[in-house]
Scaffold this motif. Structure first.
Motif, PDB file in Angstrom:
ATOM      1  N   MET A   1     -15.891  -4.148  18.372  1.00 34.25           N
ATOM      2  CA  MET A   1     -15.139  -3.639  19.505  1.00 34.25           C
ATOM      3  C   MET A   1     -15.739  -4.212  20.784  1.00 34.25           C
ATOM      4  N   ASN A   2     -14.883  -4.536  21.712  1.00 34.99           N
ATOM      5  CA  ASN A   2     -15.304  -5.038  23.016  1.00 34.99           C
ATOM      6  C   ASN A   2     -16.212  -4.006  23.689  1.00 34.99           C
ATOM      7  N   PRO A   3     -17.354  -4.444  24.261  1.00 32.34           N
ATOM      8  CA  PRO A   3     -18.291  -3.477  24.857  1.00 32.34           C
ATOM      9  C   PRO A   3     -17.710  -2.685  26.026  1.00 32.34           C
ATOM     10  N   VAL A   4     -16.785  -3.274  26.763  1.00 33.96           N
ATOM     11  CA  VAL A   4     -16.158  -2.553  27.877  1.00 33.96           C
ATOM     12  C   VAL A   4     -15.283  -1.426  27.333  1.00 33.96           C
ATOM     13  N   ILE A   5     -14.507  -1.733  26.315  1.00 36.85           N
ATOM     14  CA  ILE A   5     -13.669  -0.712  25.687  1.00 36.85           C
ATOM     15  C   ILE A   5     -14.555   0.379  25.087  1.00 36.85           C
ATOM     16  N   ALA A   6     -15.662  -0.028  24.476  1.00 38.90           N
ATOM     17  CA  ALA A   6     -16.590   0.949  23.879  1.00 38.90           C
ATOM     18  C   ALA A   6     -17.144   1.896  24.939  1.00 38.90           C
ATOM     19  N   ILE A   7     -17.514   1.367  26.095  1.00 40.94           N
ATOM     20  CA  ILE A   7     -18.037   2.210  27.178  1.00 40.94           C
ATOM     21  C   ILE A   7     -16.964   3.187  27.646  1.00 40.94           C
ATOM     22  N   LEU A   8     -15.752   2.704  27.792  1.00 42.21           N
ATOM     23  CA  LEU A   8     -14.662   3.591  28.231  1.00 42.21           C
ATOM     24  C   LEU A   8     -14.419   4.697  27.217  1.00 42.21           C
ATOM     25  N   LYS A   9     -14.406   4.340  25.932  1.00 41.39           N
ATOM     26  CA  LYS A   9     -14.200   5.349  24.881  1.00 41.39           C
ATOM     27  C   LYS A   9     -15.350   6.351  24.845  1.00 41.39           C
ATOM     28  N   GLU A  10     -16.557   5.866  25.121  1.00 45.19           N
ATOM     29  CA  GLU A  10     -17.734   6.731  25.157  1.00 45.19           C
ATOM     30  C   GLU A  10     -17.574   7.838  26.207  1.00 45.19           C
ATOM     31  N   HIS A  11     -16.785   7.554  27.227  1.00 42.01           N
ATOM     32  CA  HIS A  11     -16.558   8.525  28.299  1.00 42.01           C
ATOM     33  C   HIS A  11     -15.194   9.206  28.166  1.00 42.01           C
ATOM     34  N   ASN A  12     -14.708   9.244  26.929  1.00 39.98           N
ATOM     35  CA  ASN A  12     -13.471   9.963  26.590  1.00 39.98           C
ATOM     36  C   ASN A  12     -12.247   9.459  27.346  1.00 39.98           C
ATOM     37  N   GLN A  23      -4.415  -3.495  32.110  1.00 43.42           N
ATOM     38  CA  GLN A  23      -3.173  -3.985  32.709  1.00 43.42           C
ATOM     39  C   GLN A  23      -3.396  -4.187  34.206  1.00 43.42           C
ATOM     40  N   ALA A  24      -4.059  -3.231  34.848  1.00 43.61           N
ATOM     41  CA  ALA A  24      -4.367  -3.351  36.278  1.00 43.61           C
ATOM     42  C   ALA A  24      -5.302  -4.529  36.528  1.00 43.61           C
ATOM     43  N   LEU A  25      -6.302  -4.713  35.657  1.00 43.29           N
ATOM     44  CA  LEU A  25      -7.223  -5.848  35.811  1.00 43.29           C
ATOM     45  C   LEU A  25      -6.499  -7.179  35.703  1.00 43.29           C
ATOM     46  N   THR A  26      -5.477  -7.244  34.854  1.00 44.06           N
ATOM     47  CA  THR A  26      -4.754  -8.509  34.700  1.00 44.06           C
ATOM     48  C   THR A  26      -3.810  -8.763  35.864  1.00 44.06           C
ATOM     49  N   GLN A  47     -21.069   1.664  37.775  1.00 38.80           N
ATOM     50  CA  GLN A  47     -21.730   0.478  38.333  1.00 38.80           C
ATOM     51  C   GLN A  47     -22.182  -0.462  37.224  1.00 38.80           C
ATOM     52  N   ALA A  48     -22.740   0.082  36.158  1.00 40.03           N
ATOM     53  CA  ALA A  48     -23.179  -0.737  35.026  1.00 40.03           C
ATOM     54  C   ALA A  48     -21.983  -1.448  34.389  1.00 40.03           C
ATOM     55  N   LEU A  49     -20.866  -0.749  34.280  1.00 40.50           N
ATOM     56  CA  LEU A  49     -19.648  -1.325  33.713  1.00 40.50           C
ATOM     57  C   LEU A  49     -19.150  -2.485  34.576  1.00 40.50           C
ATOM     58  N   MET A  50     -19.140  -2.284  35.890  1.00 34.87           N
ATOM     59  CA  MET A  50     -18.671  -3.328  36.804  1.00 34.87           C
ATOM     60  C   MET A  50     -19.609  -4.539  36.772  1.00 34.87           C
ATOM     61  N   MET A  51     -20.907  -4.296  36.691  1.00 36.02           N
ATOM     62  CA  MET A  51     -21.859  -5.403  36.596  1.00 36.02           C
ATOM     63  C   MET A  51     -21.642  -6.184  35.305  1.00 36.02           C
ATOM     64  N   PRO A  57     -17.242 -12.246  32.680  1.00 36.28           N
ATOM     65  CA  PRO A  57     -15.791 -12.057  32.845  1.00 36.28           C
ATOM     66  C   PRO A  57     -14.972 -12.344  31.586  1.00 36.28           C
ATOM     67  N   ASP A  58     -15.559 -13.068  30.630  1.00 32.99           N
ATOM     68  CA  ASP A  58     -14.839 -13.319  29.375  1.00 32.99           C
ATOM     69  C   ASP A  58     -14.563 -12.024  28.617  1.00 32.99           C
ATOM     70  N   LEU A  59     -15.325 -10.966  28.928  1.00 33.67           N
ATOM     71  CA  LEU A  59     -15.074  -9.676  28.279  1.00 33.67           C
ATOM     72  C   LEU A  59     -13.689  -9.145  28.620  1.00 33.67           C
ATOM     73  N   ILE A  60     -13.185  -9.488  29.815  1.00 31.83           N
ATOM     74  CA  ILE A  60     -11.835  -9.053  30.181  1.00 31.83           C
ATOM     75  C   ILE A  60     -10.832  -9.717  29.253  1.00 31.83           C
ATOM     76  N   LYS A  61     -10.972 -11.031  29.047  1.00 29.00           N
ATOM     77  CA  LYS A  61     -10.045 -11.738  28.156  1.00 29.00           C
ATOM     78  C   LYS A  61     -10.125 -11.175  26.742  1.00 29.00           C
ATOM     79  N   GLU A  62     -11.350 -10.945  26.266  1.00 30.91           N
ATOM     80  CA  GLU A  62     -11.513 -10.394  24.917  1.00 30.91           C
ATOM     81  C   GLU A  62     -10.832  -9.039  24.790  1.00 30.91           C
ATOM     82  N   ALA A  63     -11.009  -8.197  25.789  1.00 29.92           N
ATOM     83  CA  ALA A  63     -10.398  -6.865  25.744  1.00 29.92           C
ATOM     84  C   ALA A  63      -8.879  -6.953  25.833  1.00 29.92           C
TER      85      ALA A  63
END
Length: 83
Positions: A1-12, A23-26, A47-51, A57-63
């Motif tokens: 799973m993409n780490p960004v998606i994982a962080i978001l899911k971790e925060h419900n 969609q907004a990021l794209t 802040q950690a997520l944004m960093m 930035p390839d994580l955005i494409k992967e997600a």
């Protein structure tokens, strides 16, 4: 799973909200910040997520690929920001 998606899911963050964020990021990465800030993620985690996104930035494409969204909009947004 993409780490960004994982962080978001971790925060419900729901699947629908995750798709909305990417969609907004794209479509408009700058405006996506408002969407992300409304998710209720603690500031230090946000802040950690944004960093993570800025450093990799390839994580955005992967997600976007993982979520089945249209990556061509990301490329168009990049062009718009460079003009």
């Amino acid at each position: 799973m993409n780490p960004v998606i994982a962080i978001l899911k971790e925060h419900n963050v729901s699947d629908d909200q995750i798709k909305e964020v990417f969609q907004a990021l794209t479509e408009n990465p700058i405006m996506a910040m408002n969407t992300v800030q409304q998710l209720g993620i603690p500031q230090e985690k946000l802040q950690a997520l944004m960093m993570l996104l800025m450093q990799n930035p390839d994580l955005i494409k992967e997600a976007v690929d993982e979520l089945g969204l249209d990556f061509s909009k990301v490329e168009q947004a990049k062009k718009n920001l460079q003009q």
